[in-house]
Design a protein around this motif. Sequence first.
Motif, PDB file in Angstrom:
ATOM      1  N   LEU A  78      -8.554   7.102  -0.005  1.00 56.55           N
ATOM      2  CA  LEU A  78      -7.994   7.811  -1.159  1.00 56.55           C
ATOM      3  C   LEU A  78      -8.898   7.624  -2.382  1.00 56.55           C
ATOM      4  CD1 LEU A  78      -4.179   6.927  -0.919  1.00 56.55           C
ATOM      5  CD2 LEU A  78      -5.372   8.943  -0.045  1.00 56.55           C
ATOM      6  N   PRO A  79      -9.009   8.631  -3.235  1.00 60.03           N
ATOM      7  CA  PRO A  79      -9.887   8.540  -4.425  1.00 60.03           C
ATOM      8  C   PRO A  79      -9.206   7.792  -5.567  1.00 60.03           C
ATOM      9  CG  PRO A  79      -8.867  10.714  -4.350  1.00 60.03           C
ATOM     10  CD  PRO A  79      -8.421   9.987  -3.101  1.00 60.03           C
ATOM     11  N   LEU A  80      -9.024   6.491  -5.366  1.00 62.66           N
ATOM     12  CA  LEU A  80      -8.331   5.664  -6.342  1.00 62.66           C
ATOM     13  C   LEU A  80      -9.330   4.863  -7.181  1.00 62.66           C
ATOM     14  CD1 LEU A  80      -5.498   4.273  -4.030  1.00 62.66           C
ATOM     15  CD2 LEU A  80      -5.530   6.394  -5.372  1.00 62.66           C
ATOM     16  N   ALA A 116       0.821  -1.209   0.000  1.00 62.19           N
ATOM     17  CA  ALA A 116       0.000   0.000   0.000  1.00 62.19           C
ATOM     18  C   ALA A 116       0.858   1.262   0.000  1.00 62.19           C
ATOM     19  CB  ALA A 116      -0.929  -0.007   1.214  1.00 62.19           C
ATOM     20  N   GLU A 117       2.047   1.194   0.603  1.00 65.02           N
ATOM     21  CA  GLU A 117       2.893   2.384   0.671  1.00 65.02           C
ATOM     22  C   GLU A 117       3.389   2.792  -0.725  1.00 65.02           C
ATOM     23  OE1 GLU A 117       5.423  -1.220   1.026  1.00 65.02           O
ATOM     24  OE2 GLU A 117       3.567  -0.542   2.018  1.00 65.02           O
ATOM     25  N   ALA A 118       3.624   1.817  -1.595  1.00 63.53           N
ATOM     26  CA  ALA A 118       4.034   2.136  -2.966  1.00 63.53           C
ATOM     27  C   ALA A 118       2.886   2.795  -3.728  1.00 63.53           C
ATOM     28  CB  ALA A 118       4.493   0.870  -3.691  1.00 63.53           C
ATOM     29  N   VAL A 119       1.678   2.300  -3.513  1.00 53.46           N
ATOM     30  CA  VAL A 119       0.508   2.917  -4.142  1.00 53.46           C
ATOM     31  C   VAL A 119       0.324   4.343  -3.633  1.00 53.46           C
ATOM     32  CG1 VAL A 119      -1.995   2.771  -4.432  1.00 53.46           C
ATOM     33  CG2 VAL A 119      -0.613   0.688  -4.502  1.00 53.46           C
ATOM     34  N   THR A 174      -3.791   7.897 -10.124  1.00 52.64           N
ATOM     35  CA  THR A 174      -5.013   7.464  -9.432  1.00 52.64           C
ATOM     36  C   THR A 174      -5.550   6.123  -9.907  1.00 52.64           C
ATOM     37  OG1 THR A 174      -6.391   8.720 -10.988  1.00 52.64           O
ATOM     38  CG2 THR A 174      -5.759   9.824  -8.923  1.00 52.64           C
ATOM     39  N   ALA A 175      -5.128   5.634 -11.071  1.00 57.17           N
ATOM     40  CA  ALA A 175      -5.631   4.367 -11.610  1.00 57.17           C
ATOM     41  C   ALA A 175      -4.595   3.275 -11.397  1.00 57.17           C
ATOM     42  CB  ALA A 175      -5.948   4.512 -13.094  1.00 57.17           C
ATOM     43  N   PHE A 176      -5.009   2.182 -10.765  1.00 60.90           N
ATOM     44  CA  PHE A 176      -4.088   1.101 -10.418  1.00 60.90           C
ATOM     45  C   PHE A 176      -4.643  -0.241 -10.856  1.00 60.90           C
ATOM     46  CE2 PHE A 176      -3.073   4.598  -7.646  1.00 60.90           C
ATOM     47  CZ  PHE A 176      -1.685   4.603  -7.629  1.00 60.90           C
ATOM     48  N   GLY A 177      -3.748  -1.083 -11.395  1.00 57.34           N
ATOM     49  CA  GLY A 177      -4.126  -2.410 -11.848  1.00 57.34           C
ATOM     50  C   GLY A 177      -3.552  -3.479 -10.951  1.00 57.34           C
TER      51      GLY A 177
END
Length: 226
Positions: free
Chosen positions: A72-74, A40-43, A52-55
Amino acid sequence: MTMIEINLQTVRDRIVAACKAAGRNPAEVTLLAVSKTFGAEAVQAAYAAGQTAFGENYIQEAVDKITALRDLPLVWHCIGPIQSNKTRLVAEHFDWVHSIDRLKIAQRLSEQRPEHLPPLQVCIQVNVDGGETKSGVSPTDLSDLAQAVAALPRLQLRGLMTIPEPAETDAQMRAVHRQAKNLFEQLRAQGLPLDTLSMGMSADMAAAIAEGSTMVRVGTAIFGKR
């Protein structure tokens, strides 16, 4: 600047350069940061740098991160294969799914999507080059699957996703991506309002953008080696 921030800027610059070479607007291409195996810290570090967009490929690992970072608004994209026993987790936690390759999974996602959430945004994964080790529906079965998925009430079909085998030359890679683009346009011609072509990763990003990709999936070039 953090290393993740530097890496993100480098990838964004590559996207801009590829778009310029293809005569496209960089705003047409979304960067999806593939954060699988990173915590989570890397995100959080990537979010601090404007991402903001993560796969994510691994569903339980992703759910743990989604829960930890829920303030967070992810926007979370499931880009890995989905087994039947994991559809509820995906339906309840993700915003997007790129890897639908059979109707059974799509039906379960639609049935299990909570009513208080917006429809799940989905792409169909197509095995565009017939790779034996790759998931995805065959091009010959794509149209029937797309029409069926588009009719499901709690899903919104947005487009296609591909993970082709590496090619020896840029021209060969572009040719494979062009096949996916043609399939995408065929579905649009059938009346499906598609707008997303999830195509291209670190190695083939420029080739994918040249052939019409609207979303590139990049992991190692942002977060480092796993």
